[in-house]
Motif scaffolding. Structure first.
Motif, PDB file in Angstrom:
ATOM      1  N   ILE A 123       2.367  -6.285  10.475  1.00 35.42           N
ATOM      2  CA  ILE A 123       2.117  -5.483   9.281  1.00 35.42           C
ATOM      3  C   ILE A 123       2.696  -6.228   8.082  1.00 35.42           C
ATOM      4  CG2 ILE A 123       2.419  -3.250   8.161  1.00 35.42           C
ATOM      5  CD1 ILE A 123       3.013  -2.095  10.977  1.00 35.42           C
ATOM      6  N   GLU A 124       1.839  -6.643   7.207  1.00 36.85           N
ATOM      7  CA  GLU A 124       2.268  -7.448   6.062  1.00 36.85           C
ATOM      8  C   GLU A 124       2.909  -6.577   4.986  1.00 36.85           C
ATOM      9  OE1 GLU A 124       0.289 -10.613   2.856  1.00 36.85           O
ATOM     10  OE2 GLU A 124      -0.938  -9.646   4.395  1.00 36.85           O
ATOM     11  N   LEU A 125       3.903  -7.132   4.318  1.00 43.42           N
ATOM     12  CA  LEU A 125       4.494  -6.463   3.163  1.00 43.42           C
ATOM     13  C   LEU A 125       3.586  -6.696   1.955  1.00 43.42           C
ATOM     14  CD1 LEU A 125       8.310  -7.273   3.443  1.00 43.42           C
ATOM     15  CD2 LEU A 125       7.226  -5.048   3.713  1.00 43.42           C
ATOM     16  N   SER A 126       2.593  -5.862   1.839  1.00 41.79           N
ATOM     17  CA  SER A 126       1.596  -6.024   0.777  1.00 41.79           C
ATOM     18  C   SER A 126       1.622  -4.817  -0.154  1.00 41.79           C
ATOM     19  CB  SER A 126       0.198  -6.153   1.398  1.00 41.79           C
ATOM     20  OG  SER A 126      -0.192  -4.921   1.973  1.00 41.79           O
ATOM     21  N   LYS A 127       0.831  -4.891  -1.224  1.00 33.40           N
ATOM     22  CA  LYS A 127       0.766  -3.787  -2.175  1.00 33.40           C
ATOM     23  C   LYS A 127       0.088  -2.562  -1.573  1.00 33.40           C
ATOM     24  CE  LYS A 127      -3.544  -5.442  -4.286  1.00 33.40           C
ATOM     25  NZ  LYS A 127      -4.189  -5.898  -5.549  1.00 33.40           N
ATOM     26  N   ASP A 128      -0.556  -2.720  -0.410  1.00 32.39           N
ATOM     27  CA  ASP A 128      -1.203  -1.588   0.240  1.00 32.39           C
ATOM     28  C   ASP A 128      -0.268  -0.868   1.204  1.00 32.39           C
ATOM     29  OD1 ASP A 128      -3.598  -0.001   0.637  1.00 32.39           O
ATOM     30  OD2 ASP A 128      -3.656  -0.847   2.665  1.00 32.39           O
ATOM     31  N   LEU A 129       0.947  -1.363   1.354  1.00 32.88           N
ATOM     32  CA  LEU A 129       1.918  -0.708   2.224  1.00 32.88           C
ATOM     33  C   LEU A 129       2.926   0.035   1.350  1.00 32.88           C
ATOM     34  CD1 LEU A 129       3.116  -0.308   5.103  1.00 32.88           C
ATOM     35  CD2 LEU A 129       4.520  -2.325   4.643  1.00 32.88           C
ATOM     36  N   HIS A 130       2.955   1.352   1.467  1.00 35.53           N
ATOM     37  CA  HIS A 130       3.803   2.162   0.607  1.00 35.53           C
ATOM     38  C   HIS A 130       4.841   2.939   1.408  1.00 35.53           C
ATOM     39  CE1 HIS A 130       0.934   2.462  -3.111  1.00 35.53           C
ATOM     40  NE2 HIS A 130       0.857   1.271  -2.532  1.00 35.53           N
ATOM     41  N   LEU A 131       5.980   3.195   0.757  1.00 40.01           N
ATOM     42  CA  LEU A 131       6.941   4.161   1.268  1.00 40.01           C
ATOM     43  C   LEU A 131       6.650   5.487   0.577  1.00 40.01           C
ATOM     44  CD1 LEU A 131      10.350   2.256   1.409  1.00 40.01           C
ATOM     45  CD2 LEU A 131       9.230   3.406   3.323  1.00 40.01           C
ATOM     46  N   GLU A 132       6.249   6.452   1.361  1.00 43.22           N
ATOM     47  CA  GLU A 132       5.863   7.757   0.837  1.00 43.22           C
ATOM     48  C   GLU A 132       7.066   8.693   0.746  1.00 43.22           C
ATOM     49  OE1 GLU A 132       3.670   9.818  -0.276  1.00 43.22           O
ATOM     50  OE2 GLU A 132       3.551  11.676   0.877  1.00 43.22           O
ATOM     51  N   HIS A 133       7.222   9.324  -0.416  1.00 41.99           N
ATOM     52  CA  HIS A 133       8.198  10.405  -0.575  1.00 41.99           C
ATOM     53  C   HIS A 133       7.527  11.699  -0.104  1.00 41.99           C
ATOM     54  CE1 HIS A 133      10.029   7.529  -3.431  1.00 41.99           C
ATOM     55  NE2 HIS A 133      11.150   8.187  -3.211  1.00 41.99           N
ATOM     56  N   ASN A 162      13.617  11.552   3.851  1.00 44.60           N
ATOM     57  CA  ASN A 162      12.450  11.983   3.077  1.00 44.60           C
ATOM     58  C   ASN A 162      11.409  10.889   2.906  1.00 44.60           C
ATOM     59  OD1 ASN A 162      11.117  14.033   1.395  1.00 44.60           O
ATOM     60  ND2 ASN A 162      11.584  12.679  -0.315  1.00 44.60           N
ATOM     61  N   LEU A 163      11.475   9.855   3.724  1.00 46.12           N
ATOM     62  CA  LEU A 163      10.568   8.724   3.553  1.00 46.12           C
ATOM     63  C   LEU A 163       9.754   8.472   4.810  1.00 46.12           C
ATOM     64  CD1 LEU A 163      13.054   6.225   1.856  1.00 46.12           C
ATOM     65  CD2 LEU A 163      11.348   7.655   0.708  1.00 46.12           C
ATOM     66  N   THR A 164       8.548   7.939   4.613  1.00 43.02           N
ATOM     67  CA  THR A 164       7.718   7.515   5.733  1.00 43.02           C
ATOM     68  C   THR A 164       6.768   6.429   5.238  1.00 43.02           C
ATOM     69  OG1 THR A 164       6.404   8.318   7.607  1.00 43.02           O
ATOM     70  CG2 THR A 164       5.824   9.174   5.416  1.00 43.02           C
ATOM     71  N   LEU A 165       6.091   5.770   6.161  1.00 43.40           N
ATOM     72  CA  LEU A 165       5.136   4.722   5.803  1.00 43.40           C
ATOM     73  C   LEU A 165       3.740   5.314   5.644  1.00 43.40           C
ATOM     74  CD1 LEU A 165       6.235   1.834   8.199  1.00 43.40           C
ATOM     75  CD2 LEU A 165       6.583   1.945   5.725  1.00 43.40           C
ATOM     76  N   LEU A 166       3.007   4.778   4.682  1.00 42.72           N
ATOM     77  CA  LEU A 166       1.649   5.249   4.421  1.00 42.72           C
ATOM     78  C   LEU A 166       0.864   4.127   3.746  1.00 42.72           C
ATOM     79  CD1 LEU A 166       0.540   8.107   5.053  1.00 42.72           C
ATOM     80  CD2 LEU A 166       0.796   8.652   2.638  1.00 42.72           C
ATOM     81  N   SER A 167      -0.422   4.099   3.970  1.00 35.75           N
ATOM     82  CA  SER A 167      -1.259   3.127   3.275  1.00 35.75           C
ATOM     83  C   SER A 167      -1.315   3.479   1.799  1.00 35.75           C
ATOM     84  CB  SER A 167      -2.677   3.136   3.850  1.00 35.75           C
ATOM     85  OG  SER A 167      -3.325   4.354   3.520  1.00 35.75           O
ATOM     86  N   GLY A 168      -1.604   2.494   0.968  1.00 38.14           N
ATOM     87  CA  GLY A 168      -1.657   2.722  -0.464  1.00 38.14           C
ATOM     88  C   GLY A 168      -2.651   3.793  -0.858  1.00 38.14           C
ATOM     89  N   THR A 169      -3.819   3.787  -0.211  1.00 30.96           N
ATOM     90  CA  THR A 169      -4.862   4.765  -0.544  1.00 30.96           C
ATOM     91  C   THR A 169      -4.395   6.187  -0.264  1.00 30.96           C
ATOM     92  OG1 THR A 169      -6.579   3.145  -0.013  1.00 30.96           O
ATOM     93  CG2 THR A 169      -7.244   5.454  -0.105  1.00 30.96           C
ATOM     94  N   LYS A 170      -3.829   6.389   0.906  1.00 30.76           N
ATOM     95  CA  LYS A 170      -3.353   7.725   1.276  1.00 30.76           C
ATOM     96  C   LYS A 170      -2.144   8.125   0.442  1.00 30.76           C
ATOM     97  CE  LYS A 170      -5.005   8.591   6.008  1.00 30.76           C
ATOM     98  NZ  LYS A 170      -6.142   7.686   6.033  1.00 30.76           N
ATOM     99  N   ASN A 171      -1.286   7.171   0.131  1.00 27.55           N
ATOM    100  CA  ASN A 171      -0.106   7.482  -0.661  1.00 27.55           C
ATOM    101  C   ASN A 171      -0.489   7.939  -2.062  1.00 27.55           C
ATOM    102  OD1 ASN A 171       2.313   5.956  -2.567  1.00 27.55           O
ATOM    103  ND2 ASN A 171       2.916   7.409  -0.999  1.00 27.55           N
ATOM    104  N   ILE A 172      -1.464   7.274  -2.649  1.00 33.71           N
ATOM    105  CA  ILE A 172      -1.930   7.654  -3.988  1.00 33.71           C
ATOM    106  C   ILE A 172      -2.542   9.050  -3.960  1.00 33.71           C
ATOM    107  CG2 ILE A 172      -3.633   7.136  -5.777  1.00 33.71           C
ATOM    108  CD1 ILE A 172      -3.158   4.139  -5.071  1.00 33.71           C
ATOM    109  N   GLU A 173      -3.294   9.348  -2.901  1.00 32.35           N
ATOM    110  CA  GLU A 173      -3.921  10.672  -2.805  1.00 32.35           C
ATOM    111  C   GLU A 173      -2.883  11.752  -2.527  1.00 32.35           C
ATOM    112  OE1 GLU A 173      -7.762  12.877  -0.729  1.00 32.35           O
ATOM    113  OE2 GLU A 173      -7.037  10.979   0.080  1.00 32.35           O
ATOM    114  N   ALA A 174      -1.890  11.435  -1.691  1.00 31.09           N
ATOM    115  CA  ALA A 174      -0.853  12.420  -1.378  1.00 31.09           C
ATOM    116  C   ALA A 174       0.009  12.694  -2.607  1.00 31.09           C
ATOM    117  CB  ALA A 174       0.014  11.917  -0.223  1.00 31.09           C
ATOM    118  N   SER A 175       0.403  11.616  -3.276  1.00 26.93           N
ATOM    119  CA  SER A 175       1.105  11.657  -4.559  1.00 26.93           C
ATOM    120  C   SER A 175       2.174  12.743  -4.609  1.00 26.93           C
ATOM    121  CB  SER A 175       0.076  11.845  -5.677  1.00 26.93           C
ATOM    122  OG  SER A 175       0.666  11.698  -6.945  1.00 26.93           O
ATOM    123  N   ASN A 176       2.151  13.564  -5.665  1.00 27.74           N
ATOM    124  CA  ASN A 176       3.182  14.585  -5.886  1.00 27.74           C
ATOM    125  C   ASN A 176       2.712  15.982  -5.503  1.00 27.74           C
ATOM    126  OD1 ASN A 176       5.381  12.994  -7.258  1.00 27.74           O
ATOM    127  ND2 ASN A 176       3.679  12.514  -8.628  1.00 27.74           N
TER     128      ASN A 176
END
Length: 259
Positions: A123-133, A162-176
């Motif tokens: 799993i690459e440390l890329s901009k598509d790998l997010h830490l989700e709040h 309070n943290l977990t891993l999520l793809s960038g697309t899902k993280n943006i949609e989950a947001s706040n």
């Protein structure tokens, strides 16, 4: 895979290559010792100065075919002398691990441990790998988060509970958004339950979905849920880098949760 996130790569690569070149018999055990050593020093906030000399010594010992017991004793002596376990423990139970350089790699180490070997890939440390709040930063924007006080949010929001891993697309949609909408995003159904995408690929985030589906959290993300998540985090980190976080806290009359 876990080595590729580490700093000081010239040093750990030299030791690994020396082991392979010399046919060191306890190579796999050596890798585990090296991973623990370098991650502990990274998490504890130490610089290259603290690991440099021992790294040179490790190359020498491997070339001399010193026993793995001897090498382990020398590493443990160094760790104890530098009080690394104390510093690493304090940083792991900090109210803010989100903004550390080692946070995302450490979560990836946990993810690798949770993933079946047949499905394992780098799993690459890329901009598509997010830490989700899970409890979002802008929790005040939604009445569904009214059960969270400012005091609780300050204490937990950037912590391991309070943290977990999520793809960038899902993280943006989950947001706040509210927790129920986040769960739908994790499931691949979208915020409004109007999509049919795949569930998140991250095993650690699937656990949150499973707990929600079993009504473990009463359909809300509460302080109890964050305490439970932090306990889960402690257990996994303890296994991976052999550090007894809970015991160190319980000796001080604490339980395994954020400060």
């Amino acid at each position: 895979y876990s080595f590729w996130y580490l700093r000081w790569s010239v040093y750990w690569k030299s030791i690994v290559l020396a082991s392979l070149h010399n046919g060191y018999q306890e190579h796999d055990k050596l890798l585990k010792l090296l991973r623990r050593f370098y991650y502990l020093y990274w998490i504890s906030g130490k610089t290259l100065t603290k690991v440099k000399q021992l790294s040179f010594n490790l190359i020498k010992w491997v070339k001399e075919n010193q026993s793995i017991t001897y090498i382990e004793q020398e590493i443990n002596t160094k760790i104890e002398s530098d009080k690394i376990l104390q510093d690493a423990t304090n940083n792991l139970k900090s109210e803010d691990i989100y903004n550390t350089a080692w946070c995302k790699p450490l979560y990836l180490l946990i993810e690798y441990e949770l993933t079946d070997n047949s499905k394992l890939s780098f799993i690459e440390l890329s901009k598509d790998l997010h830490l989700e709040h899970i409890l979002p930063k802008k929790y005040k924007n939604f009445k569904e988060w009214n059960h969270i006080s400012d005091e609780v949010a300050y204490e937990w929001i950037n912590s391991a509970g309070n943290l977990t891993l999520l793809s960038g697309t899902k993280n943006i949609e989950a947001s706040n958004n509210p927790f129920s909408e986040k769960i739908n995003v994790y499931k691949g159904k979208g915020r409004y339950d109007n999509k049919n995408n795949s569930i998140t690929a991250f095993e650690m985030t699937k656990y949150i979905v499973d707990d929600y589906s079993s009504k473990k959290y009463d359909e809300e993300w509460t302080i109890n849920a964050m305490e439970d998540r932090y306990d889960w985090f402690c257990n996994n980190v303890e296994k991976i880098i052999n550090i007894n976080i809970k015991e160190r806290k319980e000796k001080n009359g604490e339980i395994c949760k954020a400060p």
